[in-house]
Every structure is written in structure tokens, then in C-alpha cells.
Design a protein around this motif. Structure first.
Motif, short mmCIF file in Angstrom:
data_model
loop_
_atom_site.label_atom_id
_atom_site.label_comp_id
_atom_site.label_asym_id
_atom_site.label_seq_id
_atom_site.Cartn_x
_atom_site.Cartn_y
_atom_site.Cartn_z
N PHE A 124 0.81 -1.22 0.00
CA PHE A 124 0.00 0.00 0.00
C PHE A 124 0.84 1.27 0.00
N PRO A 125 1.88 1.37 0.85
CA PRO A 125 2.70 2.59 0.83
C PRO A 125 3.37 2.84 -0.52
N GLU A 126 3.64 1.77 -1.29
CA GLU A 126 4.25 1.95 -2.61
C GLU A 126 3.33 2.69 -3.56
N PHE A 127 2.01 2.59 -3.31
CA PHE A 127 1.03 3.30 -4.13
C PHE A 127 0.57 4.59 -3.46
N GLY A 128 1.28 5.02 -2.43
CA GLY A 128 0.94 6.24 -1.74
C GLY A 128 -0.21 6.14 -0.77
N ILE A 129 -0.61 4.89 -0.43
CA ILE A 129 -1.70 4.67 0.52
C ILE A 129 -1.10 4.31 1.87
N THR A 130 -1.19 5.20 2.82
CA THR A 130 -0.59 4.97 4.13
C THR A 130 -1.67 4.98 5.22
N PHE A 131 -1.55 4.03 6.12
CA PHE A 131 -2.45 3.93 7.27
C PHE A 131 -1.62 3.74 8.53
N ASP A 132 -2.33 3.74 9.65
CA ASP A 132 -1.72 3.31 10.90
C ASP A 132 -1.47 1.80 10.81
N THR A 133 -0.48 1.32 11.57
CA THR A 133 -0.12 -0.10 11.52
C THR A 133 -1.32 -0.99 11.82
N LEU A 134 -2.21 -0.55 12.69
CA LEU A 134 -3.40 -1.33 13.01
C LEU A 134 -4.19 -1.68 11.77
N TRP A 135 -4.36 -0.71 10.87
CA TRP A 135 -5.22 -0.95 9.71
C TRP A 135 -4.58 -1.88 8.70
N TYR A 136 -3.25 -1.88 8.60
CA TYR A 136 -2.60 -2.87 7.73
C TYR A 136 -2.92 -4.28 8.22
N LEU A 137 -2.85 -4.47 9.54
CA LEU A 137 -3.15 -5.79 10.10
C LEU A 137 -4.62 -6.15 9.87
N VAL A 138 -5.52 -5.20 10.11
CA VAL A 138 -6.95 -5.47 9.93
C VAL A 138 -7.26 -5.81 8.47
N ILE A 139 -6.69 -5.06 7.55
CA ILE A 139 -6.94 -5.31 6.12
C ILE A 139 -6.40 -6.68 5.72
N GLY A 140 -5.19 -7.01 6.17
CA GLY A 140 -4.62 -8.32 5.85
C GLY A 140 -5.46 -9.46 6.39
N LEU A 141 -5.91 -9.34 7.63
CA LEU A 141 -6.76 -10.38 8.22
C LEU A 141 -8.11 -10.46 7.52
N THR A 142 -8.65 -9.30 7.14
CA THR A 142 -9.96 -9.28 6.49
C THR A 142 -9.91 -9.94 5.12
N ILE A 143 -8.85 -9.69 4.37
CA ILE A 143 -8.75 -10.27 3.02
C ILE A 143 -8.81 -11.79 3.09
N TYR A 144 -8.05 -12.37 4.02
CA TYR A 144 -8.02 -13.84 4.11
C TYR A 144 -9.32 -14.38 4.69
N ASN A 145 -9.73 -13.86 5.83
CA ASN A 145 -10.87 -14.44 6.53
C ASN A 145 -12.19 -14.15 5.82
N ALA A 146 -12.28 -13.05 5.07
CA ALA A 146 -13.51 -12.75 4.35
C ALA A 146 -13.78 -13.80 3.28
N VAL A 147 -12.74 -14.23 2.56
CA VAL A 147 -12.97 -15.24 1.52
C VAL A 147 -13.32 -16.59 2.14
N VAL A 148 -12.74 -16.89 3.31
CA VAL A 148 -13.08 -18.14 3.99
C VAL A 148 -14.53 -18.11 4.46
N ILE A 149 -14.94 -17.00 5.08
CA ILE A 149 -16.32 -16.86 5.53
C ILE A 149 -17.28 -16.88 4.34
N ALA A 150 -16.88 -16.26 3.24
CA ALA A 150 -17.72 -16.26 2.04
C ALA A 150 -17.96 -17.69 1.55
N GLU A 151 -16.92 -18.51 1.56
CA GLU A 151 -17.07 -19.89 1.12
C GLU A 151 -17.93 -20.70 2.10
N ILE A 152 -17.81 -20.40 3.39
CA ILE A 152 -18.65 -21.09 4.38
C ILE A 152 -20.12 -20.78 4.13
N LEU A 153 -20.43 -19.49 3.94
CA LEU A 153 -21.82 -19.10 3.72
C LEU A 153 -22.33 -19.57 2.36
#
Length: 322
Positions: free
Chosen positions: A157-186
């Protein structure tokens, strides 16, 4: 009740119950003796149970006790914040992705009759393309290790000029993985429902989106709730991967404490107990919600807030219904 139980297995008699009891006692004694000689004695010989190592964690009179627990409290708070945000985001994105995949699947099976032939082919091709793209995205992000996803989010993200607090990098990373898993469950939950429900909904004039929203999705949440609970616990535990981007979650704080006090076993035991308590509380909360939902369905025959679902069920039970 005893006759129904005996159908599944032979009810043990008095002799078998005595054998089972004696075997359980012997196994417990053997495990206790093994734990004493293989775990307790070696650790005790190395002084791992001394108050010099445990004092900063369990003795309020120790000078380091308030500092240690202040740091652990900060780490636990950061862990819970990241987990809560990631859980909410994963549920929302995962639900939307599951609904999108179900809708795209229904669109790929439509012939778009009544439209001009070029338009019909265009819509059908677009539906097939989007369905393939979403499937590829699900397989890619579900196959990537979570730590790699978090790393690329924090570095990409910082390479494209998108900067967040460290918390949001972790949240986005976790969301990307777990969202697709939850989507497949549902998605699997919705596709596993009897096909007659969707047919009955179509017979009373519900659109595919209405059928999914009012009939299929609520049932999928209820049926797949155990799998969803397990995945939410995984989200909470995966917050410990925030160390790779220097997020001060519980384990990262624990490493800092170990670097100062030099007591890794004691610190990790305490942190492990904290994680067990939090995960157990999350599981019990989800089980309580599931029990309340089940009691609500038993106490009220057909939900008054979802008349389309009731009509669909009635139509299915009477063959073609309306």
C-alpha cells in the motif's frame, strides 16, 4: 430413552463400567507421573518455578509487576481492537462476497430472454467473466498464508501512496483472508439448502436477490454458525501475526518483556492463558447466540418478519403451491 440409546451402542454393564473406571484412573495416574518426571522435575531443576522468574507476573509486591501488566494490558487491548475490527469487516465483506457469488451463479444460468441477442450475449459473457474473476480471487487469497497477505498489504500500500496506521494494515490483511473463507462457508451453506426453497420463492415472484436475502442467507448463517465461530476464533489468534509489521499486540509485547526479564516460559504461559480465556469467552458467547436463535424459532412457529420465507416454505411443502 434407554431403548433409543441401545440402538446406537450397547449399554455397558456393571463389569464394563468397572473396567472403564479402573482404566481411566490408571491412565490418569500414568499421565500425572509422566508429567511430574518429564515436565515438572526438569523445569524445577533449572529453576523455572522460582519467584525470581514468576514474581514480575504473579507477585504484586514485585517492583516489575505493575510495569509488566501495564504492557500486557496495552498488548491485550491492541489485540482485541484489531480482532474486533477484523471480525466485523470479515463478516461484512464475506457475506457480501458470498451473496455476489450466488447471484453471479444464477445470472450465468439465465438466458436473458426478451432482450436483443447482442445484449443477451453481452450480459451472459459479463456474468461468466465476473464469476470467474471472483472464483480466482477466492482461491488465491484463501491459498495464501495470512502472514504473507499482511506483509504485502503493509509493504504494498505505501508503494502506491496509501498509508495507514499499523493497526489498519493488520486489519486489512486479516480481512482479506478471513472474508474469503467466511464467504465460502456461507456460500456452501446456501448451496447446501434444498433446491425446492429457491424454486418455491421463484414461484411466488421473488427475485433471486430477494430469495438469497430473505430465505437462503438467514438459514446459512444459522446452519454454518459452528464453522463461523471457529473462523472468528482463528481471526483472534491470527492477530499475533502483527509482529511482522511491528504492531504492538500481545505476543509482540511479550517478546519485549522477555527481552528485559529473560523469562520466556513464564510470559508465554500467562499470555497463553489470556488467549484461552478470551477465545473461550468468544465461543461461549457465540453458543449463547445460537441457543437463543434456536429457542426463538421453537417458541414462534414461522418468523413474522419474513413472510416471503414462510410463503416459500408453504409452497414447497404443498408441491407447487401458488
Amino acid at each position: 430413552m434407554s431403548q433409543q440409546t441401545s440402538v446406537l451402542y450397547d449399554v455397558p454393564g456393571p463389569r464394563q463400567r468397572r473396567i472403564t473406571l479402573i482404566s481411566s484412573i490408571v491412565a490418569t495416574v500414568v499421565l500425572a507421573v509422566g508429567a511430574y518426571f518429564l515436565i515438572y522435575r526438569p523445569l524445577d531443576d533449572k529453576g523455572q518455578f522460582s519467584m525470581e522468574l514468576w514474581g514480575p507476573l504473579v507477585d504484586p509486591a514485585n517492583e516489575n509487576f505493575p510495569l509488566v501488566w501495564d504492557r500486557i494490558g496495552i498488548g491485550l487491548k491492541n489485540t482485541l481492537i484489531a480482532a474486533a475490527l477484523a471480525i466485523v469487516a470479515s463478516l461484512v465483506v464475506g457475506t457480501l462476497l458470498a451473496v455476489l457469488r450466488i447471484q453471479l451463479k444464477s445470472l450465468t444460468q439465465r438466458r436473458f430472454t426478451g432482450l436483443a441477442t447482442p445484449v443477451a450475449y453481452l450480459l451472459r459473457g459479463l456474468s461468466l467473466t465476473l464469476s470467474a474473476v471472483t472464483r480466482v480471487c477466492v482461491e488465491v487469497f484463501r491459498g495464501l498464508p495470512v502472514v504473507i497477505t499482511i506483509f504485502f498489504v503493509a509493504r504494498g500500500f505505501p508503494e502506491f501512496g496509501i498509508t495507514f496506521d499499523t493497526l489498519w494494515y493488520l486489519v486489512i490483511g486479516l480481512t482479506i483472508y478471513n472474508a474469503v473463507v467466511i464467504a465460502e462457508i456461507l456460500r456452501s451453506g446456501m448451496e447446501g439448502l434444498p433446491g425446492g426453497q429457491a424454486e418455491a420463492a421463484a414461484a411466488i415472484g421473488l427475485s433471486p436477490m430477494q430469495t438469497t436475502r430473505m430465505i437462503l442467507l438467514p438459514q446459512a448463517f444459522r446452519i454454518m454458525l459452528p464453522a463461523l465461530i471457529s473462523q472468528l476464533v482463528v481471526v483472534l489468534k491470527d492477530t499475533s501475526l502483527g509482529f511482522i509489521i511491528s504492531y504492538e499486540e500481545t505476543l509482540n509485547i511479550g517478546k519485549q518483556i522477555i527481552g528485559v526479564l529473560g523469562n520466556p516460559i513464564q510470559v508465554y504461559v500467562v499470555i497463553g492463558v489470556l488467549f484461552i480465556v478470551v477465545n473461550y469467552s468468544l465461543s461461549k458467547l457465540a453458543q449463547y447466540v445460537q441457543r437463543r436463535l434456536s429457542q426463538g424459532r421453537k417458541s414462534t412457529g414461522v418468523p413474522a418478519q419474513t413472510p416471503p420465507a414462510a410463503l416459500a416454505s408453504q409452497s414447497e411443502s404443498t408441491g407447487h403451491g401458488v
